[in-house]
Design an enzyme around this catalytic site. Structure first.
Site, PDB file in Angstrom:
ATOM      1  N   SER A 122       0.830  -1.199   0.000  1.00 24.83           N
ATOM      2  CA  SER A 122       0.000   0.000   0.000  1.00 24.83           C
ATOM      3  C   SER A 122       0.876   1.265   0.000  1.00 24.83           C
ATOM      4  CB  SER A 122      -0.965  -0.038   1.195  1.00 24.83           C
ATOM      5  OG  SER A 122      -1.989   0.930   1.066  1.00 24.83           O
ATOM      6  N   ASP A 180      -9.929  -5.006  -4.301  1.00 19.18           N
ATOM      7  CA  ASP A 180      -9.389  -3.995  -3.393  1.00 19.18           C
ATOM      8  C   ASP A 180     -10.315  -2.785  -3.362  1.00 19.18           C
ATOM      9  OD1 ASP A 180      -7.831  -2.116  -1.990  1.00 19.18           O
ATOM     10  OD2 ASP A 180      -5.969  -2.947  -2.775  1.00 19.18           O
ATOM     11  N   HIS A 212      -7.821  -5.553   0.024  1.00 22.35           N
ATOM     12  CA  HIS A 212      -6.606  -4.799   0.365  1.00 22.35           C
ATOM     13  C   HIS A 212      -5.842  -5.564   1.448  1.00 22.35           C
ATOM     14  CE1 HIS A 212      -4.264  -1.138   0.071  1.00 22.35           C
ATOM     15  NE2 HIS A 212      -4.226  -1.033   1.392  1.00 22.35           N
TER      16      HIS A 212
END
Length: 240
Positions: A122, A180, A212
């Protein structure tokens, strides 16, 4: 100055002789220990190697604008979680300098720069891309998991300029879940496409149904890629 800060880190030491290093950056609000525990929970066996040290730094706590200025362990600030907002280059560049000290420490320990891989999950992947594209393009490779660059990122121009100058860049591998909901799959795919258009060698892997998060298939793919970029230097390494 922020560049003088020493980040907290945890590391997984190699079973044998240390001849390469991976720096793995966590996502926003996490810690190095948190990411290390997550990787260990997801993978079987662990992300550990005979010759590669895996380093998990922790971002220093800073006021984070998307959380209305609340303190959070994030690598940089941003106005909002959106591909359309400008990058906060002051905080990004400040952290690039700080993380550079970890790379320098590995080099001082005898690990050549081309035996270092940088990556992250991320926000950690975005941070790794800034490090690799603009500050340390001589590393062996960069990986970004469920990650992104904003649509007008300075990295795209930096890649173009290096290629025009005949300079090399590290190879990028990206992995992204199709489900996601925080960093949309299209955002990650567009990041890969724009870096490739700028001239970077990129590979993008989609993981159907993944949100995610990390997954074992993704991490096994990453393990193989890391070993390809950072093979053992001796037969003793591979047998340790």
């Amino acid at each position: 100055m922020a560049a003088a800060r020493r980040l907290k880190t945890c590391a997984v030491s190699p079973a044998g002789k240390h001849s390469a290093s991976v720096i793995f950056l966590h996502g926003s609000g996490d810690t190095g220990r948190g990411l290390r525990a997550w990787v260990r929970d997801v993978m079987s066996p662990d992300l550990a190697f005979s010759h590669i040290k895996v380093i998990y730094p922790t971002a220093p706590a800073r006021p984070y604008t998307p959380m209305r200025g609340a303190m959070s362990t994030v690598w940089f600030d941003r106005l909002k979680i959106s591909r359309d907002c400008p990058e906060d280059l002051e905080s990004i560049d400040d952290m690039c300098s700080t993380l550079g000290s970890i790379i320098e420490g590995e080099v001082n320990a005898g690990i050549h720069k081309d035996r270092v891989v940088i990556g992250g999950f991320s926000m950690g992947g975005a941070m790794a891309l800034h490090l690799a594209c603009r500050y340390h393009p001589d590393v062996a490779g960069v990986f970004a998991l469920s990650s992104f660059l904003n649509k007008d990122s300075v990295n795209f121009q930096a890649v173009e300029e290096r290629l025009r100058a005949g300079l090399s860049l590290p190879e990028l591998i990206q992995c992204h879940g199709t489900k996601d909901e925080l960093v949309l799959h299209q955002w990650g795919e567009d990041t890969s496409m724009l870096l490739k258009k700028a001239g970077m060698t990129t590979t993008f892997h989609s993981f159907p149904g993944l949100n995610h998060q990390l997954s074992q298939p993704e991490m096994e793919l990453l393990r193989g890629w890391i070993l390809n970029k950072l093979p053992p230097t001796t037969s003793a390494d591979s047998q340790s």
